[in-house]
Design a protein around this motif. Structure first.
Motif, PDB file in Angstrom:
ATOM      1  N   SER A 181       0.827  -1.207   0.000  1.00 48.92           N
ATOM      2  CA  SER A 181       0.000   0.000   0.000  1.00 48.92           C
ATOM      3  C   SER A 181       0.858   1.252   0.000  1.00 48.92           C
ATOM      4  N   THR A 182       2.028   1.189   0.639  1.00 49.95           N
ATOM      5  CA  THR A 182       2.947   2.331   0.620  1.00 49.95           C
ATOM      6  C   THR A 182       3.424   2.611  -0.798  1.00 49.95           C
ATOM      7  N   LEU A 183       3.751   1.564  -1.548  1.00 46.46           N
ATOM      8  CA  LEU A 183       4.216   1.743  -2.927  1.00 46.46           C
ATOM      9  C   LEU A 183       3.086   2.218  -3.837  1.00 46.46           C
ATOM     10  N   TYR A 184       1.872   1.692  -3.669  1.00 44.89           N
ATOM     11  CA  TYR A 184       0.745   2.159  -4.470  1.00 44.89           C
ATOM     12  C   TYR A 184       0.462   3.640  -4.193  1.00 44.89           C
ATOM     13  N   ASN A 185       0.523   4.032  -2.929  1.00 48.29           N
ATOM     14  CA  ASN A 185       0.314   5.439  -2.582  1.00 48.29           C
ATOM     15  C   ASN A 185       1.389   6.319  -3.212  1.00 48.29           C
ATOM     16  N   TRP A 186       2.639   5.856  -3.126  1.00 50.73           N
ATOM     17  CA  TRP A 186       3.732   6.648  -3.697  1.00 50.73           C
ATOM     18  C   TRP A 186       3.564   6.774  -5.203  1.00 50.73           C
ATOM     19  N   ALA A 187       3.212   5.688  -5.892  1.00 52.00           N
ATOM     20  CA  ALA A 187       3.059   5.718  -7.345  1.00 52.00           C
ATOM     21  C   ALA A 187       1.989   6.728  -7.753  1.00 52.00           C
ATOM     22  N   ALA A 188       0.861   6.762  -7.033  1.00 52.92           N
ATOM     23  CA  ALA A 188      -0.196   7.718  -7.350  1.00 52.92           C
ATOM     24  C   ALA A 188       0.263   9.153  -7.091  1.00 52.92           C
ATOM     25  N   SER A 189       0.940   9.374  -5.976  1.00 54.09           N
ATOM     26  CA  SER A 189       1.413  10.728  -5.654  1.00 54.09           C
ATOM     27  C   SER A 189       2.440  11.211  -6.668  1.00 54.09           C
ATOM     28  N   GLU A 190       3.348  10.317  -7.067  1.00 52.33           N
ATOM     29  CA  GLU A 190       4.383  10.705  -8.028  1.00 52.33           C
ATOM     30  C   GLU A 190       3.776  10.954  -9.402  1.00 52.33           C
ATOM     31  N   ALA A 191       2.788  10.141  -9.796  1.00 51.29           N
ATOM     32  CA  ALA A 191       2.123  10.357 -11.080  1.00 51.29           C
ATOM     33  C   ALA A 191       1.390  11.694 -11.085  1.00 51.29           C
ATOM     34  N   ALA A 192       0.740  12.030  -9.974  1.00 49.02           N
ATOM     35  CA  ALA A 192       0.062  13.321  -9.876  1.00 49.02           C
ATOM     36  C   ALA A 192       1.066  14.471  -9.954  1.00 49.02           C
TER      37      ALA A 192
END
Length: 260
Positions: A181-192
């Motif tokens: 979940s930490t990696l999924y959150n990071w991926a979304a934040s970085e994409a944004a």
């Protein structure tokens, strides 16, 4: 061993005082409580000024809050290259230093090697737009790779897809806690941050997707299994031909409606 009263225990172990100052209530010498060694598997050893104080610590560390407070006081996380100790976890009777997870950049080649070694059913991606690794102290726990959507009918310029997310399941479960979940959150934040509108990923229909739910992704629909192989273009399918769930997360808030 005769157990001390609560007041006596606080004389022996006081988190608000410098350990070089107190006198040990057991041996009368300057009290010593320090980290003797930390091993690569996150286990550790504590040394003390006397055996009685060591036995007292072993007894008290049955309390999860006590042992975590003690190891934070001894700056265990700093020795492991982390900012903060999450807890001292009991993994099948062995105490392990569990640090707060930290996401950091990772080389594409290292990500590919990690996926090749640890992913259950997918080979490493051929390319990516960006990615990262997540560490527990000095241990690389997992990686994420984000690229263009595989399905050509999806927006290629404004959407991105998590095409690989992998953790090392050989590690104790306590060290992997919340890594996905930490990696999924990071991926979304970085994409944004990079200006993309939406991020998606796929899971096998047999997978729970709990980490995605924790990261506030939503299931969208189930895709039917389809082979990439055809008479006109011979290909080898590199992923399982089973139904998959597509998950998505909007990266930009919807514009408010204006009244007419």
């Amino acid at each position: 061993m005769n157990m001390l009263s609560k007041a006596d225990r606080q004389l022996a172990i006081d988190f608000d005082r410098d350990y070089t100052i107190p006198t040990c209530v057991h041996c009368g010498e300057p009290q010593v409580v320090e980290l003797a060694e930390i091993w690569s598997d996150h286990s550790f050893m504590i040394s003390t000024c006397c055996h009685l104080l060591y036995e007292e610590l072993v007894y008290e560390m049955q309390d999860p809050e006590f042992r975590t407070a003690l190891l934070r006081n001894l700056q265990a996380a700093e020795y492991m290259g982390a900012e903060r100790l999450r807890r001292v976890a009991d993994q099948d009777g062995q105490l392990l230093l569990d640090c707060e997870l930290e996401v950091a950049p990772i080389a594409f080649s290292r990500m590919k090697a990690f996926v090749q070694r640890h992913h259950d059913h997918c080979p490493p991606p051929v390319c990516w737009r960006f990615g990262a690794g997540v560490w527990n102290g000095h241990t690389l726990v997992g990686v994420v790779s984000v690229g263009r959507p595989v399905a050509r009918m999806l927006p290629q310029a404004s959407w991105v897809e998590v095409n690989r997310l992998c953790v090392d399941r050989n590690l104790p479960e306590t060290l992997r806690y919340k890594a996905c979940s930490t990696l999924y959150n990071w991926a979304a934040s970085e994409a944004a941050r990079r200006g993309f509108d939406r991020i998606i990923t796929y899971t096998l229909s047999t997978e729970s997707g709990m980490s995605l739910r924790y990261a506030r992704w939503k299931p969208e629909h189930v895709t039917r299994p389809k082979s990439w192989n055809s008479r006109s273009r011979q290909r080898t399918d590199k992923t399982p031909l089973v139904p998959k769930i597509r998950w998505g997360r909007d990266l930009k808030p919807a514009r408010p409606m204006t009244s007419i």
